[in-house]
Write a protein that holds these residues in place. Structure first.
Motif, mmCIF file in Angstrom:
data_model
loop_
_atom_site.group_PDB
_atom_site.id
_atom_site.type_symbol
_atom_site.label_atom_id
_atom_site.label_comp_id
_atom_site.label_asym_id
_atom_site.label_seq_id
_atom_site.Cartn_x
_atom_site.Cartn_y
_atom_site.Cartn_z
ATOM 1 N N ASP A 43 -5.340 5.268 2.130
ATOM 2 C CA ASP A 43 -6.355 5.199 3.173
ATOM 3 C C ASP A 43 -6.374 3.826 3.847
ATOM 4 N N ARG A 44 -6.133 2.779 3.081
ATOM 5 C CA ARG A 44 -6.082 1.439 3.661
ATOM 6 C C ARG A 44 -4.900 1.311 4.626
ATOM 7 N N TRP A 62 0.838 -1.208 0.000
ATOM 8 C CA TRP A 62 0.000 0.000 0.000
ATOM 9 C C TRP A 62 0.873 1.258 0.000
ATOM 10 N N SER A 63 1.946 1.223 0.781
ATOM 11 C CA SER A 63 2.837 2.382 0.859
ATOM 12 C C SER A 63 3.479 2.677 -0.496
ATOM 13 N N TYR A 64 3.974 1.622 -1.160
ATOM 14 C CA TYR A 64 4.652 1.818 -2.438
ATOM 15 C C TYR A 64 3.687 2.337 -3.503
ATOM 16 N N CYS A 65 2.454 1.806 -3.487
ATOM 17 C CA CYS A 65 1.482 2.255 -4.492
ATOM 18 C C CYS A 65 1.094 3.713 -4.281
ATOM 19 N N ASP A 84 -2.014 6.680 -5.239
ATOM 20 C CA ASP A 84 -3.302 6.011 -5.155
ATOM 21 C C ASP A 84 -3.871 6.210 -3.747
ATOM 22 N N THR A 85 -4.935 6.968 -3.654
ATOM 23 C CA THR A 85 -5.468 7.342 -2.343
ATOM 24 C C THR A 85 -6.166 6.172 -1.645
ATOM 25 N N HIS A 135 6.815 6.649 3.707
ATOM 26 C CA HIS A 135 6.175 7.058 2.457
ATOM 27 C C HIS A 135 4.879 7.838 2.654
ATOM 28 N N LEU A 136 4.234 7.660 3.812
ATOM 29 C CA LEU A 136 2.992 8.378 4.072
ATOM 30 C C LEU A 136 3.151 9.405 5.182
ATOM 31 N N ASN A 137 4.357 9.454 5.789
ATOM 32 C CA ASN A 137 4.632 10.398 6.864
ATOM 33 C C ASN A 137 3.596 10.279 7.978
#
Length: 647
Positions: A134-135, A120-123, A129-130, A199-201
């Protein structure tokens, strides 16, 4: 026994860190903000770009990414949380438990979920990709609730897993008998949290991760050195890797101390002495430790760590690897150079190759640093020649391209008449599924197919004076430091030409000088041809080197690289009369339909013919009949053969 010490080469980095920490001490309390990794670790000439600066364009690789993305966006997140919630005494909210290796009674349940966090982080990083973002954020927030309920669950602060903490006590006391590998599973969760933080901080991810790290510190600090070494006899994933990474992210030396506790002396000592003692070892248990050794080298400057990792790579690639880039049989290393004697249904475990690629990219970065000695020659393409081989010939075809969710095989069989998706029952026996499998290789495949962009380009992070092109996967790089975009266009490996086109925003369109270094693989037939804006660049293109072009680049410049190919053989180390066939980088497989084979078939090498000049279809004579040959990465839905008895 191996006890790492600081080397003199680390002095400058240490002083830099010390001065920084002294400057951030407030009222007698050390502050540990996130620091630039280069300020803490040994600097590399070649550093990978952040994933946010690269995305794939249409290609066979992009198709794999799309299938993995579809699964990650559709899998039921609450089912993935089931065991965490149940173990930490929270409501499972009516979710259905998973089966396979994530069933509520499976020993190391919740080992896979960290890979979902990675994916999920890489995508989000590459594709923005939101849904994936969000997941990941939801999943981490729910993990935080589980961790916060530890007192009610009867666990120590910071603990987080799908199985009780008593499993840790059992592995410490060497009384564990149910097949669990608890630190292996915990490492996967920590690795996933680290990627969500990076990746998402996400501060939630940071808090949960550091809570887990503190728990690891508290548990392991109570063990003697001999007790710890004994415990390391049970697979523990890359605990030294993730803890050293936490140190490199935070600057808190405590985490480096904890990382070193996971230095497995019985494995590290022989490697530090350049001895191959891999025979009989569970293969994927070892590679994550070696990756951790590269991080510990960055953190300490102790060259023993680098030597451990480089020697391990050398032994594995040169003496234990099949033609497709995978290694191990029945998940174990065998005697060095024993290849033809181990062509079975349970060869080439996917996890091991995924981790070998991680190790390879780390070693490439270290070998590119001309300020320190290196076990490989600076400028050699050996690291990414291996990387290309393993990614193209093993992992690309590991995914089922007929499945919208891109499910995978556990092993990639190399027995005569092998077939993808068919194998030993304990290794899956078929393709993976949405909710009934959760094998280790299913998790690592999610990582692989969502980070295919992460090792195409490297840059000199010290002064942005160099750009390496290591893979030929169609993609776009946004090199923000130079204000330039690089688009790689190619039909590789079907075609032999790779084109690079440069563009710049109008505001930064002036010419800028830097060096372009393009890998010229060792399999190239003759010499590669390098053109800049249609003009041939002389003195470049020798196989096994990097073609280097230094100039003042401007928007609109075009580079064309032609990589001529030929048919070649890859002999088994133990029997020169048994070999795989390859055309350039592409390993070829014979199509035997539904026919079974009882032994390695003979093949007349002089009979191999390319069907036409476009495509990768060949024919050959085997046993007096014509056999169709094609790319092994596309060998699916039929029985195949890879190794031949040459005539």
């Amino acid at each position: 026994m191996y006890h790492p010490q600081k080397s003199g080469s680390f002095a400058s980095c240490f002083l830099l860190l010390l001065s920084f920490l002294l400057a951030t001490t407030v009222a007698g309390h050390a502050v540990h903000p996130v620091l630039p990794r280069a300020a803490l670790g040994m600097g590399d000439a070649a550093s990978p770009f952040d994933m946010s600066q690269i995305y794939l364009t249409n290609s066979r690789w992009k198709e794999n990414e799309n299938r993995a993305l579809s699964y990650l966006k559709n899998v039921n997140v609450d089912r993935l949380l089931y065991n965490f919630r149940a173990n930490h005494k929270l409501s499972t909210q009516g979710a259905t438990p998973n089966k396979g290796w994530d069933a509520p009674d499976f020993p190391f349940r919740t080992h896979a979920q960290g890979h979902y966090l990675n994916g999920w982080s890489y995508c989000y990083a590459s594709l923005k990709d939101t849904t994936c973002r969000d997941r990941a954020l939801y999943f981490v927030a729910e993990l935080a609730k589980c961790q916060a309920n530890n007192k009610a669950a009867g666990f120590t602060a910071g603990y987080l897993s799908g199985f009780p903490e008593s499993e840790i006590t059992a592995v410490e006391q060497r009384t564990l008998k149910n097949g669990n590998v608890p630190y292996y599973a915990i490492h996967k969760t920590m690795s996933g949290l680290l990627d969500v933080w990076r990746h998402l901080n996400d501060t939630n991810a940071r808090t949960v991760l550091l809570g887990m790290a503190s728990w690891v510190d508290a548990r392991t600090s109570k063990l003697s050195y001999s007790q710890m070494q004994s415990m390391l006899g049970t697979e523990f994933g890359g605990m030294n890797d993730v803890l050293a990474d936490i140190y490199l992210e935070t600057g808190d030396a405590k985490w480096l101390t904890v990382a070193k506790r996971f230095d497995h002396a019985s494995v590290f000592d022989p490697l530090a002495s350049n001895k191959d003692q891999l025979n009989g070892l569970h293969a994927n248990t070892q590679v994550p430790k070696w990756i951790g050794a590269t991080k510990e080298f960055r953190a300490t400057g102790d060259t023993k760590y680098r030597d451990i990792a480089a020697n391990a790579w050398k032994f594995t690639v040169n003496a234990h690897t099949y033609a497709i880039g995978g290694n191990s049989q029945a998940e174990h290393f065998r005697l060095p150079n024993q290849i033809s004697n181990y062509l079975s249904k349970d060869t080439a475990e996917g996890c091991n190759t995924v981790n070998m690629l991680k190790l390879t990219r780390e070693l490439f970065s270290l070998s590119s640093n001309t300020t320190s000695s290196s076990p490989s020659t600076v400028g050699s393409t050996s690291y990414f020649d291996y990387y290309e081989n393993a990614l193209l010939n093993h992992l690309l075809g590991q995914q089922n391209s007929d499945d919208a969710h891109g499910h995978i095989t556990y092993f990639t069989s190399l027995n005569p008449g092998g077939r993808r998706g068919v194998g030993p029952a304990w290794g899956g026996g078929t393709w993976s599924t949405d909710y009934d499998s959760f094998w280790c290789c299913q998790g690592t495949a999610l990582e692989t197919n969502t980070k295919l962009m992460d090792s195409i380009y490297f840059h000199d992070a010290r002064d942005e004076s160099k750009l390496w092109v290591n893979q030929f996967i169609p993609s776009v790089l946004d090199w923000k430091a130079k204000g330039v975009k690089v688009e790689l266009k190619s039909t590789f490996p079907v075609g032999e030409t790779v084109d690079l086109e440069l563009s710049s925003p109008a505001s930064s369109g002036e010419a800028k000088e830097w060096s372009l270094l393009v890998r010229v693989p060792s399999w190239v037939d003759g010499k590669a041809e390098i053109k800049v804006n249609g003009e041939v660049v002389s003195g470049q293109g020798t196989p096994g080197t990097y073609a280097s072009v230094k100039r003042a680049w401007k928007s609109g410049d075009k580079v064309s690289v032609r990589l001529p190919r030929k048919l070649r053989t890859i002999a088994a180390n133990d029997n020169s009369g048994v070999a795989a066939l390859a055309f350039g980088p592409v390993v070829l497989a014979g199509n035997y339909g539904s026919e079974g084979l009882s032994s390695v078939p003979a093949l007349t090498l002089s009979s191999v013919k390319r069907v036409n000049e476009i495509g990768l279809d060949f024919t050959a004579t085997s046993g007096g009949r014509t056999v169709k040959l094609g790319p092994f990465y596309e060998a699916r839905g039929f029985n195949y053969n890879v190794y031949w008895a040459l005539k």
